[in-house]
Scaffold this active site. Structure first.
Site, mmCIF file in Angstrom:
data_model
loop_
_atom_site.group_PDB
_atom_site.id
_atom_site.type_symbol
_atom_site.label_atom_id
_atom_site.label_comp_id
_atom_site.label_asym_id
_atom_site.label_seq_id
_atom_site.Cartn_x
_atom_site.Cartn_y
_atom_site.Cartn_z
ATOM 1 N N ILE A 241 2.422 -7.513 4.117
ATOM 2 C CA ILE A 241 2.113 -6.035 4.112
ATOM 3 C C ILE A 241 3.209 -5.825 4.229
ATOM 4 O O ILE A 241 4.215 -5.098 5.080
ATOM 5 C CB ILE A 241 0.683 -6.391 4.939
ATOM 6 C CG1 ILE A 241 0.023 -7.293 4.325
ATOM 7 C CG2 ILE A 241 0.220 -4.758 4.254
ATOM 8 C CD1 ILE A 241 -1.473 -7.177 5.765
ATOM 9 N N GLU A 242 3.132 -4.855 2.413
ATOM 10 C CA GLU A 242 4.020 -3.315 2.787
ATOM 11 C C GLU A 242 3.279 -2.709 2.659
ATOM 12 O O GLU A 242 2.270 -2.468 2.400
ATOM 13 C CB GLU A 242 5.270 -3.954 1.463
ATOM 14 C CG GLU A 242 6.289 -2.645 1.430
ATOM 15 C CD GLU A 242 6.816 -1.973 0.366
ATOM 16 O OE1 GLU A 242 8.179 -1.757 -0.204
ATOM 17 O OE2 GLU A 242 6.217 -3.530 -0.578
ATOM 18 N N ILE A 243 3.591 -1.048 3.468
ATOM 19 C CA ILE A 243 3.523 0.268 3.685
ATOM 20 C C ILE A 243 4.604 1.217 2.911
ATOM 21 O O ILE A 243 5.172 0.647 3.758
ATOM 22 C CB ILE A 243 2.903 0.333 4.422
ATOM 23 C CG1 ILE A 243 1.844 -0.049 4.754
ATOM 24 C CG2 ILE A 243 2.428 2.105 4.530
ATOM 25 C CD1 ILE A 243 0.757 0.202 5.872
ATOM 26 N N PHE B 171 1.024 -1.309 0.081
ATOM 27 C CA PHE B 171 0.725 -0.189 0.035
ATOM 28 C C PHE B 171 1.122 1.562 -0.076
ATOM 29 O O PHE B 171 1.867 0.746 0.759
ATOM 30 C CB PHE B 171 -1.243 0.059 1.130
ATOM 31 C CG PHE B 171 -1.964 -0.888 1.155
ATOM 32 C CD1 PHE B 171 -2.857 -0.836 0.470
ATOM 33 C CD2 PHE B 171 -1.597 -1.942 1.768
ATOM 34 C CE1 PHE B 171 -4.421 -1.705 0.939
ATOM 35 C CE2 PHE B 171 -2.197 -2.952 2.088
ATOM 36 C CZ PHE B 171 -3.882 -2.698 1.733
#
Length: 192
Positions: A156-158, A112
């Protein structure tokens, strides 16, 4: 259309001919593909052990909203459809594949975009979410990344990846600045 080559596969090939998507009827292997006429990316689907915990994680932490799920799917399995950021996320209750508890940025993940990486990091800390941070440099721009797991260890990556220049590889390969082996004449000939 597809170009075809010699008969394939053999006993020691990648997969049986009847199941391999890269093999035509008759056993000939595709060596190139024609582009499919797609409109957009639709959704990602995950099998989750605890549907309610995953629903809360994605809705409360990541800002997704729940959509009405088709009745026919409700009869097949328990799940939910979520949506935000112009992408769908389908959660299906079941036994998810085993994943490592280690957070490794080079492993499978989805990402994201944020303009406030420091603010996101403060929120993750305040919520007690275990994460790792990383920074990389790309063409003079620093990209900050945060990686963490959902309840089923999907990573998950931000990031603030949109701050970095995005150029297609073909464009970069035809550029003498990024490919010094090309002379200016060769560069213009390739573009023309």
């Amino acid at each position: 259309m597809f170009e075809e080559s010699a008969t394939y596969p053999t006993e020691d090939s990648c997969c049986p001919a009847q199941r391999c998507p890269c093999v035509h009827k008759g056993g000939t292997r595709r060596t190139s593909y024609s582009r499919l006429k797609l409109q957009s990316f639709s959704h990602v689907s995950f099998v989750v052990k605890n549907l309610e915990a995953s629903r809360r994680f994605y809705c409360e932490l990541l800002g997704f909203s729940e959509l009405v799920r088709p009745g026919a799917l409700k009869e097949r399995c328990n799940g939910c459809w979520l949506f935000n950021y112009n992408i769908g996320l389908h959660l299906l209750e079941g036994e998810p594949p085993k994943r490592t508890s280690e957070i490794r940025p080079e492993a499978d993940h989805f990402s994201f975009q944020t303009e406030d990486i420091a603010g996101i990091e403060r929120e993750l800390k305040a919520l007690g979410v275990h994460y790792i941070s990383d920074e990389i440099e790309h063409e003079g721009v620093r990209i900050s990344q945060l990686f963490f797991h959902d309840p089923d260890r999907n990573m998950i990556e931000i990031c603030n990846c949109d701050t970095a220049p995005m150029r297609f590889l073909e464009e970069a390969e035809n550029c003498s600045i990024h490919n010094p082996s090309l002379s200016q004449t060769e560069t213009w000939q390739n573009v023309a």
